[in-house]
Design an enzyme around this catalytic site. Structure first.
Site, PDB file in Angstrom:
ATOM      1  N   SER A   1       2.724  -1.828  10.469  1.00 52.05           N
ATOM      2  CA  SER A   1       4.158  -1.767  10.800  1.00 52.05           C
ATOM      3  C   SER A   1       4.950  -3.022  10.461  1.00 52.05           C
ATOM      4  O   SER A   1       5.959  -3.310  11.121  1.00 52.05           O
ATOM      5  CB  SER A   1       4.342  -1.420  12.281  1.00 52.05           C
TER       6      SER A   1
ATOM      7  N   ASN B   1       0.865  -1.186   0.000  1.00 52.28           N
ATOM      8  CA  ASN B   1       0.000   0.000   0.000  1.00 52.28           C
ATOM      9  C   ASN B   1       0.903   1.239   0.000  1.00 52.28           C
ATOM     10  O   ASN B   1       1.504   1.565   1.023  1.00 52.28           O
ATOM     11  CB  ASN B   1      -0.889  -0.020   1.257  1.00 52.28           C
TER      12      ASN B   1
ATOM     13  N   GLY C   1       4.406   1.559   4.817  1.00 55.82           N
ATOM     14  CA  GLY C   1       5.713   2.219   4.733  1.00 55.82           C
ATOM     15  C   GLY C   1       6.812   1.370   4.120  1.00 55.82           C
ATOM     16  O   GLY C   1       7.485   1.816   3.171  1.00 55.82           O
TER      17      GLY C   1
END
Ligand code: PEP
Length: 241
Positions: free
Chosen positions: A202, A6, A224
């Protein structure tokens, strides 16, 4: 195992060059049973589609409008439009959009429109830290599943992404035992054919060893870390090693 990247609101035309490493990796034996799906911003879907034309990496979008019809909805894109430019998946119900006001009802309408357009849905659910601290995780997940999938009989094109809101972008991940119980709880909500269940929040090359052996988990939704090809590849490699 699914690995969904993403990219959120990141990336430009230059970022496309960073995908060469991933394409090479996707054609190697090291990919094993990993299936890669990239969800870039709308502006890059066509470029990613062209870039991936000779490999098995799939493309998705990060949201869509709830209407299947074209119409006067300035600034929006619907699932038919996404399908027509090569997207096969769409992420719906992401907490960053719920925070912006997307309700369970709206998410339900979006899921219905995506299924109608023959997109596969990555349906995100998850509790906030406040809800977790109050012991509300299970009722919240139940409600999100019940309302989000209301009157949807055919669920074969839906994957559930369990993304605790307190874990997204924070570096905090659930304890393995806790995550395993939550995944089990989600599975039990479905009768018959069980949906694929992903974990998101995460995930990175350092913590993947704590997550890869969770029972019944079918993959990861990665924010991320997915924007860095090396990290994304490392996550896949470490999942299988
Ligand atoms: C996400 O936004 O879906 C996500 C999982 O983000 P991150 O990996 O950065 O926590």
């Amino acid at each position: 195992m699914y690995f969904v990247a993403n990219w959120k609101m990141f990336g430009n035309l230059k970022s496309i060059n960073t995908l060469d490493k991933v394409i090479k990796f996707s054609k190697s034996k090291e990919i094993k049973k990993g299936r890669l799906i990239y969800c870039p911003p709308y502006t890059l879907i066509t470029s990613f589609f062209k870039k991936f034309k000779n490999c098995l990496i799939d493309i998705g979008a990060q949201n869509c409008h709830e209407s299947n019809d074209y119409g006067s909805y300035t600034g929006f894109i619907n699932s038919r439009m996404l399908k027509s430019i090569g997207a096969n998946y769409v992420i719906l119900g992401h907490s960053e959009n719920r925070k912006k006001g997307e309700t369970d009802k709206l998410i339900n309408q979006k899921i219905k429109s995506a299924i109608k357009a023959k997109l596969k849905v990555i349906f995100c659910i998850g509790e906030t830290l406040r809800e977790k601290k109050r012991g509300k995780t299970k009722p919240i997940l139940s409600k999100q599943i019940r309302l989000g999938l209301d009157k949807i009989n055919k669920k074969s094109n839906i994957m559930i992404a369990y993304e605790p809101v307190w874990s997204i972008g924070t570096g905090n991940i659930p304890k393995p035992k806790e995550l395993e119980q939550t995944v089990e709880f989600i599975k039990k909500k479905f009768r018959g054919k069980l949906p694929k269940i992903l974990y998101g929040g995460s995930v990175n090359p350092q913590n993947i060893s704590n997550l890869k052996n969770i029972n019944n988990l079918d993959g990861f939704l990665i924010g991320g870390a997915s924007q860095n090809s090396k990290k994304f590849i490392d996550i896949v490699k470490k999942t299988f090693n």
